[in-house]
Motif scaffolding. Structure first.
Motif, mmCIF file in Angstrom:
data_model
loop_
_atom_site.group_PDB
_atom_site.id
_atom_site.type_symbol
_atom_site.label_atom_id
_atom_site.label_comp_id
_atom_site.label_asym_id
_atom_site.label_seq_id
_atom_site.Cartn_x
_atom_site.Cartn_y
_atom_site.Cartn_z
ATOM 1 N N LEU A 207 26.011 20.816 43.685
ATOM 2 C CA LEU A 207 26.523 19.748 44.543
ATOM 3 C C LEU A 207 27.948 19.376 44.145
ATOM 4 O O LEU A 207 28.769 19.027 44.991
ATOM 5 C CB LEU A 207 25.615 18.524 44.450
ATOM 6 N N ALA A 300 19.834 13.056 42.137
ATOM 7 C CA ALA A 300 20.128 14.399 41.626
ATOM 8 C C ALA A 300 21.334 14.301 40.709
ATOM 9 O O ALA A 300 22.090 13.329 40.758
ATOM 10 C CB ALA A 300 20.408 15.355 42.776
ATOM 11 N N THR A 304 22.895 19.842 40.041
ATOM 12 C CA THR A 304 21.791 20.249 40.913
ATOM 13 C C THR A 304 22.315 21.204 41.982
ATOM 14 O O THR A 304 23.347 20.955 42.596
ATOM 15 C CB THR A 304 21.160 19.022 41.592
ATOM 16 N N ALA A 309 18.483 20.626 45.784
ATOM 17 C CA ALA A 309 18.643 19.345 46.462
ATOM 18 C C ALA A 309 17.728 19.266 47.683
ATOM 19 O O ALA A 309 17.357 18.179 48.114
ATOM 20 C CB ALA A 309 20.094 19.139 46.885
ATOM 21 N N VAL A 313 14.554 17.515 42.722
ATOM 22 C CA VAL A 313 15.847 17.090 42.220
ATOM 23 C C VAL A 313 15.714 16.271 40.948
ATOM 24 O O VAL A 313 14.635 15.788 40.605
ATOM 25 C CB VAL A 313 16.604 16.243 43.276
ATOM 26 N N SER A 314 16.849 16.107 40.278
ATOM 27 C CA SER A 314 17.057 15.228 39.137
ATOM 28 C C SER A 314 16.451 15.695 37.831
ATOM 29 O O SER A 314 15.253 15.600 37.605
ATOM 30 C CB SER A 314 16.528 13.816 39.422
ATOM 31 N N ILE A 345 23.645 11.108 44.080
ATOM 32 C CA ILE A 345 24.052 11.914 42.929
ATOM 33 C C ILE A 345 24.466 10.946 41.825
ATOM 34 O O ILE A 345 25.287 10.046 42.057
ATOM 35 C CB ILE A 345 25.208 12.851 43.301
#
Length: 375
Positions: A207, A300, A304, A309, A313-314, A345
């Motif tokens: 991202l 995220a 990521t 995504a 996520v995360s 994000i």
């Protein structure tokens, strides 16, 4: 019903939108152009509509019942579509109503007298006809129409610029309303099945590399000490195609700056006269009155990948406040299947530094992009 000429726009004569930042990958566009709009809408239900004489409160109740964010308004006398009403139109009409003027600078329900409360309820727009709200927002003035035989790329160029819905004309089954969520869900399913190397390469990009962490200035947010009214007003004050096109914002812990929740326009659905004053609760309390608890935000990290995504996520799994969350993990959600329209994000301290929305998902396959990498 017939369509009102002033409310309907064909893509060929629609108002001009913003130009793309830079060219997108031609192979990604080719992938999308291989599909027809009919591939998405073949199993869609016919339109949910509402009469122009229905009240705003009745409209909110129907939006909540159908779990949708907008619907066409029908003038039953003229047998025509009068336009479309969305949750954005209703948020503006309710939250910027002069009845809340005394609290415009951040007051709470504790600052009100009984007389103040009675005035707020009596002067609200909830009992007004919904036709009064058609065209409050720019998107609500236009009902974008496409044919089911149009290719997906044509429609994607509008959705990626922040348009949230389009009317699709079908040869059988009647017209239907196609949402940005419907489009993104279809796109995600096809992307996962694809063996195209360009698609695989894009899914592996982070991202951060795609440019979704380069926001200028602080993220627009609301903190846990502010009222829901203040949050909803801020959402609409910052509406912008180019910068945010806000339909949601993160809820921030006022002490730590960490993201602890999410406030979106859809959180106004189901509001009625009996709950109108709930808007004056602080955001966590307002959300708890509607859902029983404040929903966990979808987050995220900058690292990521685009593919992750869309799925889980995360990597940050730190224990969060027990008074807000039932469990200890803020991860492993699905952007599309969880019916969440964006993820936030965050940095390693769980402070928001960017956003990734369904518009961004679609824009990866079009010539338009809010934040693509330089090419």
């Amino acid at each position: 019903p017939e369509t009102s000429e002033k409310a309907i726009y064909e893509p060929s004569n629609s108002p001009q939108m913003a130009a793309p930042d830079q060219p997108a990958n031609a192979d990604l566009q080719k992938f999308l152009a291989a599909f027809k709009v009919a591939d998405i809408v073949k199993d869609k239900d016919e339109l949910f509509t509402i009469s122009s004489t229905s009240t705003v409160e009745e409209t909110l109740k129907l939006l909540e019942k159908k779990r949708i964010l907008s619907m066409p308004v029908v003038d039953e006398k003229k047998k025509k579509y009068a336009g479309i009403v969305s949750i954005s139109d209703i948020v503006i009409a309710i939250c910027f109503n002069p009845c809340f003027a005394k609290l415009a600078k951040g007051g709470t329900i504790d600052d009100l007298t009984r007389e103040d409360m009675e005035k707020i309820i009596s002067r609200s727009v909830l009992k007004n006809a919904v036709i009064d709200l058609v065209g409050v927002t720019e998107e609500g003035k236009n009902l974008w129409t496409f044919d089911e035989n149009d290719n997906m790329l044509k429609l994607a160029e509008y959705f990626s610029q922040g348009v949230h819905r389009a009317l699709i004309m079908r040869e059988s089954g009647g017209p239907c309303l196609l949402s940005q969520t419907d489009y993104a869900r279809f796109l995600c399913n096809e992307v996962k099945k694809s063996k195209d190397k360009n698609i695989e390469d894009r899914l592996k990009m982070s991202l951060e590399k795609l440019g979704f962490t380069g926001q200028k200035g602080p993220i627009i947010s609301v903190n846990d000490k502010e009222t829901a009214l203040a949050g909803f007003r801020r959402l609409l004050q910052w509406h912008s195609f180019r910068d945010w096109n806000l339909a949601a914002m993160p809820v921030i812990d006022s002490k730590s700056g960490k993201i602890i929740g999410n406030l979106s326009e859809s959180d106004l659905r189901g509001l009625n006269e009996n709950r109108l004053l709930d808007l004056l609760f602080v955001v966590p309390m307002y959300l708890k009155t509607f859902y029983g608890q404040m929903k966990k935000p979808l987050i995220a990290s900058p690292e990521t990948s685009f593919g992750d995504a869309l799925d889980k996520v995360s990597p940050y799994t730190k224990t969060l406040r027990a008074d807000i969350y039932d469990d200890d993990i803020l991860c492993y959600f699905q952007l599309v299947e969880s019916n969440v329209h964006r993820l936030w994000i965050v940095d390693k301290n769980e402070k928001p530094i960017g956003a990734f929305s369904l518009s961004d998902v679609i824009s990866q396959f079009t010539v338009f992009g809010f934040a693509h990498e330089k090419s």
